[in-house]
Design a protein around this motif. Structure first.
Motif: not given
Ligand SMILES: [Ca+2]
Ligand SMILES: [Ca+2]
Ligand SMILES: [Ca+2]
Ligand SMILES: [Ca+2]
Lengths: 244, 244, 244, 244
Positions: D106-107, D109, D112-113
């Motif tokens: 999540a951090g 890419v 992507l969150n």
């Molecule tokens: Ca992200």
């Protein structure tokens, strides 16, 4: 007959004359080179080259030392591990072995026939090496030199660790194959990555290959000579070198 | 119940009759062949074939000797390592094991059903072997012969090094899988690279495969016989061959 | 001359001054880094990176400890295995070695020439690292940090097992290369996966690379520092750390 | 401070209470699972999965036994190697570790969150598993069951050879990774090949994954149970099983 079979149990190289031993060792080089040129030529990827070498090094390691390449034999001769007479016999066995592998290709691959130029659907599997169009013959020579040197240097460590039983001997055949795969992946798009004078010569003996072999063979032999430069300062030459 | 569980601690093959041992060994061949034909058939690359064999050789090596292939069993039988009665039991276990793996395919892959011809999106995963259109049945036979021989020869070295604890035994299962991968990469585009009579027979038992199996099976068995030619001169036959 | 050759037989690092040993070790780092940056840059796949590292770790392991990467040297320095003076010498050898490998690229690859921006058919082989367009310089820094940490952590286990002769030492060079391959496959599409400050700096010294190196080099060094966090709680620092 | 550093030299698991040891072992499972889910999810090939597992098994083998997978822990618990209390701690560490790896995704890419559905150029790298459209939830369950069983069976041999120092222990971490790669190559096109409940649960904890996890997790746990069927008849249960 049973006594003859029983004689096969004699451990390799025991109770044999120097000549018999040399014939035995050269014959296994012939057999393994035949399989190696066959598998390596008909495979679509440099990986098959590498792992075919790994398994054939495993097969021949304790019998012939698993050279399977005249440039490797040259390096080992210069470093004192292989006597020049043995080296010559190995060269003959390696080149004729690879040529026998090219005969298998001629027999088995549709469209590839002895004395003809490769043609048809499978012509890329002939074992002929053809460089990228952008390269001059001197650049082909230079690529084969550099890549053969890079290929052989880690192989020498295998010999050294095996002789000194110093930690890494077990992984020897794998390292030899991985070294070929790494350098074939790097050099492949430039020269096709022969890195082996026996393989460079084999298919031109059997087929009408389009590109002359001299840039390849001379580069590979020079690569075998230069490999000693990255070996001697740290690993030295053989403790029982033939020229001492 | 605990005493029964405790009895499982008995080291494999100790305190057992010859028949019980043979059943135990043949059963592990069945189990591993079931997994091998399943994984090998549904995988999109010869590499999965090779590494599936590596891990299953690792699983079975000390129990059954990890043949997992009737042609390998034939080679080991001719070289004196496997008694003909054991070899027959192994053949039955290998063929029925691979056929059980084909049943897994029938159950799990959409569009592949027992007794039917493979069809639909995943029909290429049936485990049926189909050669390149350019090949005659005799050429299929020849390819399977040659590639099976090349596959088995380095495997024999694994047996030899393991028995003699002579340096390379640890890497045995890896060498077996790499030998399959190298030869499957080479031969794959011609015959699909079975190199194993049990795999050749398995899916035709379960599905209506389009190509007859005899060229495959006969070639593979001849390959197993010819492999002895590259073994005996240097490694000899078993020190305790059943026919001595 | 023979007496000089004989002196090469002296086992590595015996009967030598601390300075001579350090020069010998730094020189083999130079040689291996030269080959590593050359092979790694001209190969079309992260796999070649990994296996080139494996074979070059095999070549240098018993001489220099096979760092071949300033971030690895930093980790080993912090963990007490490498003295800061040796670490500095290693850093110089690694960066100049990789730059020498970039000179090979300039000499051998058509269209890549010293001091120029890479161009032509083979411009992707220059060894310059360029991140995906979607990434900010800080994200490049973060990716190189995280991936370098993940790359180095299992390498430390190799050092530990080798020192303690505790089971897995033999497979050390393979593990180092596989760790690079795994992380290069993961991180490759984001930053090109350098994970090595010497490789990040090498080609910009020789070519006009389009992307600035600071995000890469700082991230990799921080990755080397953070790797200690996943080592110390379980493996501790060196029993004979230079700072104790 | 030095005395504290010195205390790190204490060999792992010596002079510690049972609780401290368990925390140490569970923590290394957490750390390695975090790296494993991160590398495995953002890699474009099942091979990276396999070799990431190999190097992380190498990292954790002598500390935690290198389970890195709740299904493997379940198999080892049933076979008597892991106490149920330890198994529960391992399960928590594995699932939270993989979820922490999903936080890295999540951090790092772009697109992507946390708490969002994966979207954009890199949405395939979220670590969410989505089966082929042709499969029913029961078929997903069946595929994960069968492939997890096939994956775990050879792993058990690694444990057995390591405990008995019987020939093949050295190659253990490689075999574990190759077993994952073989089964991921086979099963990948059907379910994406999780074969690991911690990986199945991890990304759905962090992202809004489109497919429900129960078919995966239940299949993998059943796979871990069924793996014992191919282990017990030949390898037995632990000589010092917790339930004896
Ligand atoms: Ca992200
Ligand atoms: Ca022909
Ligand atoms: Ca069906
Ligand atoms: Ca140039």
């Amino acid at each position: 007959m049973w006594s003859r079979i029983r004689s096969w149990f004699v451990p390799p190289d025991a109770h044999r004359s120097r000549l018999t031993k040399l014939i035995s060792r050269a014959s296994v080089e012939f057999t393994a080179c035949m399989m190696f040129h066959f598998i390596g030529s008909i495979s679509p990827t440099p990986w098959a080259n590498g792992i075919a070498l790994t398994v054939l090094v495993y097969y021949t390691a304790k019998i012939s030392g698993a050279h399977l390449n005249p440039a490797v034999t040259l390096t080992f001769c210069l470093l004192g591990h292989t006597h020049p007479i043995d080296a010559l016999m190995y060269w003959v066995a390696q080149v004729t072995g690879c040529a026998a592998g090219a005969l298998w290709i001629a027999g088995l691959v549709p469209g590839l026939n002895m004395r003809n130029a490769p043609s048809g659907e499978f012509q890329g599997l002939s074992g002929c090496f053809t460089p990228a169009a952008a390269l001059t013959p001197f650049q082909v020579f230079a690529w084969e030199t550099v890549s053969t040197t890079c290929f052989i240097v880690p192989i020498f460590s295998v010999v050294w660790y095996t002789q000194h039983k110093n930690g890494y001997g077990n992984s020897g055949p794998l390292i030899v194959g991985l070294s070929l795969a790494a350098n074939a992946l790097a050099c492949g798009r430039f020269t096709g990555a022969s890195l082996n004078p026996a393989r460079s010569l084999a298919s031109p003996i059997v087929f009408q290959c389009p590109y002359p072999v001299y840039s390849y063979v001379l580069g590979e032999l020079l690569g075998g000579i230069l490999a000693t430069l990255a070996v001697v300062p740290w690993y030295g030459i053989s403790r029982s070198a033939w020229y001492r």
